[in-house]
Write a protein that holds these residues in place. Structure first.
Motif, PDB file in Angstrom:
ATOM      1  N   GLY A 343       0.820  -1.207   0.000  1.00  0.00           N
ATOM      2  CA  GLY A 343       0.000   0.000   0.000  1.00  0.00           C
ATOM      3  C   GLY A 343       0.852   1.254   0.000  1.00  0.00           C
ATOM      4  O   GLY A 343       0.605   2.205  -0.751  1.00  0.00           O
ATOM      5  N   GLY A 344       1.886   1.264   0.849  1.00  0.00           N
ATOM      6  CA  GLY A 344       2.783   2.411   0.884  1.00  0.00           C
ATOM      7  C   GLY A 344       3.524   2.596  -0.424  1.00  0.00           C
ATOM      8  O   GLY A 344       3.716   3.726  -0.907  1.00  0.00           O
ATOM      9  N   LEU A 345       3.962   1.490  -1.027  1.00  0.00           N
ATOM     10  CA  LEU A 345       4.654   1.553  -2.311  1.00  0.00           C
ATOM     11  C   LEU A 345       3.764   2.164  -3.387  1.00  0.00           C
ATOM     12  O   LEU A 345       4.204   3.040  -4.157  1.00  0.00           O
ATOM     13  CB  LEU A 345       5.088   0.145  -2.720  1.00  0.00           C
ATOM     14  CG  LEU A 345       5.675  -0.024  -4.123  1.00  0.00           C
ATOM     15  CD1 LEU A 345       6.991   0.740  -4.248  1.00  0.00           C
ATOM     16  CD2 LEU A 345       5.892  -1.514  -4.424  1.00  0.00           C
ATOM     17  N   ASP A 349       4.273   5.029  -6.076  1.00  0.00           N
ATOM     18  CA  ASP A 349       4.316   4.666  -7.497  1.00  0.00           C
ATOM     19  C   ASP A 349       3.156   3.731  -7.810  1.00  0.00           C
ATOM     20  O   ASP A 349       3.258   2.512  -7.609  1.00  0.00           O
ATOM     21  CB  ASP A 349       5.642   3.992  -7.824  1.00  0.00           C
ATOM     22  CG  ASP A 349       5.729   3.561  -9.296  1.00  0.00           C
ATOM     23  OD1 ASP A 349       4.808   3.885 -10.072  1.00  0.00           O
ATOM     24  OD2 ASP A 349       6.729   2.897  -9.658  1.00  0.00           O
ATOM     25  N   PRO A 350       2.034   4.268  -8.296  1.00  0.00           N
ATOM     26  CA  PRO A 350       0.842   3.439  -8.560  1.00  0.00           C
ATOM     27  C   PRO A 350       1.066   2.349  -9.600  1.00  0.00           C
ATOM     28  O   PRO A 350       0.247   1.432  -9.715  1.00  0.00           O
ATOM     29  CB  PRO A 350      -0.194   4.463  -9.058  1.00  0.00           C
ATOM     30  CG  PRO A 350       0.291   5.783  -8.545  1.00  0.00           C
ATOM     31  CD  PRO A 350       1.778   5.689  -8.543  1.00  0.00           C
ATOM     32  N   THR A 351       2.157   2.419 -10.355  1.00  0.00           N
ATOM     33  CA  THR A 351       2.412   1.405 -11.390  1.00  0.00           C
ATOM     34  C   THR A 351       3.409   0.336 -10.938  1.00  0.00           C
ATOM     35  O   THR A 351       3.822  -0.501 -11.731  1.00  0.00           O
ATOM     36  CB  THR A 351       2.954   2.071 -12.668  1.00  0.00           C
ATOM     37  OG1 THR A 351       4.263   2.624 -12.403  1.00  0.00           O
ATOM     38  CG2 THR A 351       2.028   3.188 -13.137  1.00  0.00           C
ATOM     39  N   ALA A 352       3.781   0.359  -9.668  1.00  0.00           N
ATOM     40  CA  ALA A 352       4.828  -0.559  -9.197  1.00  0.00           C
ATOM     41  C   ALA A 352       4.384  -2.007  -9.247  1.00  0.00           C
ATOM     42  O   ALA A 352       5.208  -2.912  -9.496  1.00  0.00           O
ATOM     43  CB  ALA A 352       5.252  -0.183  -7.784  1.00  0.00           C
ATOM     44  N   SER A 434      -5.742   4.050   1.388  1.00  0.00           N
ATOM     45  CA  SER A 434      -6.158   4.876   0.250  1.00  0.00           C
ATOM     46  C   SER A 434      -5.457   4.461  -1.035  1.00  0.00           C
ATOM     47  O   SER A 434      -5.809   4.916  -2.126  1.00  0.00           O
ATOM     48  CB  SER A 434      -5.873   6.352   0.537  1.00  0.00           C
ATOM     49  OG  SER A 434      -4.489   6.557   0.778  1.00  0.00           O
ATOM     50  N   SER A 435      -4.458   3.588  -0.925  1.00  0.00           N
ATOM     51  CA  SER A 435      -3.770   3.061  -2.108  1.00  0.00           C
ATOM     52  C   SER A 435      -4.667   2.147  -2.925  1.00  0.00           C
ATOM     53  O   SER A 435      -4.341   1.818  -4.066  1.00  0.00           O
ATOM     54  CB  SER A 435      -2.534   2.287  -1.681  1.00  0.00           C
ATOM     55  OG  SER A 435      -2.924   1.139  -0.924  1.00  0.00           O
TER      56      SER A 435
END
Length: 534
Positions: A343-345, A349-352, A434-435
């Motif tokens: 979630g933190g990642l 970076d939403p594309t990680a 929220s991720s």
């Protein structure tokens, strides 16, 4: 054994440490206690008495920066112990952090049931989590645990990040200043247990995440001999290890425990980044402001050094060879551990992690076993690629290493009990929901079931308070007897060198309650033991 303490990680609370007050404050009540470091004036809070901001070591400032903790001399003054001391320096950029640049931070807090007891109570000393870079003992309000569990609870600060774990060639105590602080707090608790009604021969040290790993490591330290009677580690152990690309994509394989040579090399890189090289890097670093040191925190997220006076051996090896304290242990983790990290990642970076790169992530981390891993964790079985990848990493890096480590501990015949926290309705304490990644029973979501974080009760949903009560009962029973008991008349079998019976703590309303589970099958540990053998 001798004396009392406890600690962990999640949100808020700052203040000053013990200061002198008028001797008129001494009323003769049990809110005034005479310790080895002065007479403390505490405060009544709910059904407990609290002694806050108690200095257990000299301020590690000036020339004491990067030295071993030094004892505090006794004083005839009556010290104000009604407010928490300053947290150790940290940036305040994570859910577990509270912004601070005050190096005068080696304080602890003691919480005692207010009611009288005919017998001495067990003492539980808490070491907080926060990735070795954040957190404070004062964030963990232990009223519920102390009162319901009938125990004395101590929570402590310890030096963090570069200030806690710097290694440099020739530096005495390299890589272990934070661990040395933790052990100094534990020693203070032993020395002062009796004045709080505690039993110096019944000391349980417990911790979560970084604190849990520190507890396991301490069990292999010669400096801990005579200080620990029982140990609990949650979401942290001597065996935690992340294969390449699993802690975060692109990172090499890592562990929270590193060799002294690696610690010194890492410290030299940090020193060079701050312009501190030969002939006197240490003197140069001691002149640098705290803010500059905090900028190097990313290098010290997995920092405890072994091959040192405090940790002569790699702790996992020491356990396997029987070179540890051999006290009863309660060990476990959370069912969805790695979801908080994913979630933190994704907030960064939403594309990680996506459906498109899911297979490439598996291929990068497990190149020789792509087929087996993909077949065991097919993307179609999960609501999203981030949840699927979080499940893979939870199993390989957290769940299966924890159970393997428990079997290593139990191999010598020492009582070891294994558990798993599994309430998927738990509060999102890391603030990363929220991720789009449902947090479920993610890393650190178990903390509100034992402590009120920042004095805030977070057990507000159906079944949560009941589960919290069950956990307090089990943790306190272990502190009292070395056995956490059972649930619903079910026996809690000990872990052995070949079997790991796991008691799962789930929500009794929205989940399946407290019961034994087939943890090995649930987390595919047969696969991971074959791919990542000891």
């Amino acid at each position: 054994m001798r004396r009392v303490l406890a600690i962990v990680a999640a949100t808020v609370l700052v203040a000053t440490g013990c200061s002198s007050v008028d001797n008129d404050a001494a009323t003769g009540s049990d809110l005034v206690v005479d310790t080895t470091t002065g007479t403390l004036q505490g405060v009544a809070v709910g059904e407990t008495h609290q002694f806050l901001g108690v200095r257990y070591a000299q301020p590690p400032t000036g020339d004491r920066r990067w030295t071993r903790p030094e004892p505090v001399p006794d004083t005839d003054d009556v010290l104000d112990a009604t407010r928490a001391g300053s947290p150790c320096p940290q940036t305040g950029e994570t859910a577990q952090a509270v912004s601070s640049t005050d190096e005068d931070c080696l304080f602890l807090n003691v919480t005692v049931p207010a009611r009288a007891s005919e017998t001495a109570r067990p003492v539980m000393v808490w070491w907080h989590g926060g990735g070795f870079t954040s957190g404070a003992g004062s964030q963990y309000d232990a009223q519920r645990l102390a009162d319901q569990g009938d125990v004395v609870v101590v929570t402590a600060n310890y030096r963090l990040g570069m200030l806690g774990y710097l290694g440099l060639p020739g530096l005495d105590g390299s890589g272990n200043f934070g661990l040395a602080d933790q052990l100094a707090a534990l020693r203070w608790a032993n020395d002062n247990a009796e004045v709080f009604g505690g039993d110096p021969d019944s000391i349980t040290v417990f911790g979560e995440s970084a604190g849990g790993t520190s507890v396991c490591a301490a069990l292999t330290s010669p400096a801990a001999v005579g200080l620990v009677d029982r140990a609990i580690f949650s979401s942290g152990s001597c065996s935690l290890a992340w294969p390449a690309g699993t802690l975060f994509p692109g990172l090499p394989a890592s562990s929270s425990l590193i060799s002294l040579s690696d610690s010194e090399a890492q410290g030299s890189v940090a020193a060079a980044a701050l312009g501190c090289t030969d002939p006197d890097p240490l003197g140069c670093l001691r002149a640098r402001p705290v803010d500059a040191l905090l900028g190097q925190a990313v290098l010290f997220g997995n920092p405890i050094a072994y091959g040192t006076e405090l940790l002569p051996q790699q702790p996992s090896t020491a356990v396997q060879q029987g070179n540890w304290l051999k006290v009863p242990v309660l060990s476990g983790g959370n069912r969805d551990e790695h979801r908080s990290f994913i979630g933190g990642l994704l907030l960064t970076d939403p594309t990680a992690v996506t459906a498109e790169n899911y297979e490439s992530l598996i291929r990068s981390s497990f190149p020789a076993d792509v087929g087996a891993v993909s077949a065991t964790y097919p993307l179609d079985d999960y609501e999203s690629a981030p949840v699927a990848w979080a499940t893979v990493v939870t199993d390989v890096a957290w769940a299966c290493t924890t159970s393997r480590g428990a079997r290593d501990l139990a191999a010598a015949g020492t009582p070891v009990y294994s558990y798993e926290f599994a309430d998927r309705s738990a509060h999102d304490v890391s603030g990363v929901g929220s991720s789009g990644v449902p947090q479920g029973a993610a890393h650190a979501t178990d903390l509100p079931y034992l402590f009120d974080l920042g004095s805030e009760g977070l057990l507000t949903e159906p079944g949560q308070r009941e589960l919290g009560d069950d956990m307090v009962v089990a943790w306190a029973a272990f502190a009292h007897t070395g056995n956490p008991g059972g649930a619903d008349d079910a026996e809690w079998p000990v872990t052995t060198g070949i079997e790991t019976p796991v008691m799962q703590f789930d929500n009794p309303v929205t989940g399946s309650g407290v019961h034994l589970v087939d943890h090995r099958a649930e987390h595919h540990c047969g696969l991971w033991d074959a791919i990542t053998p000891e």
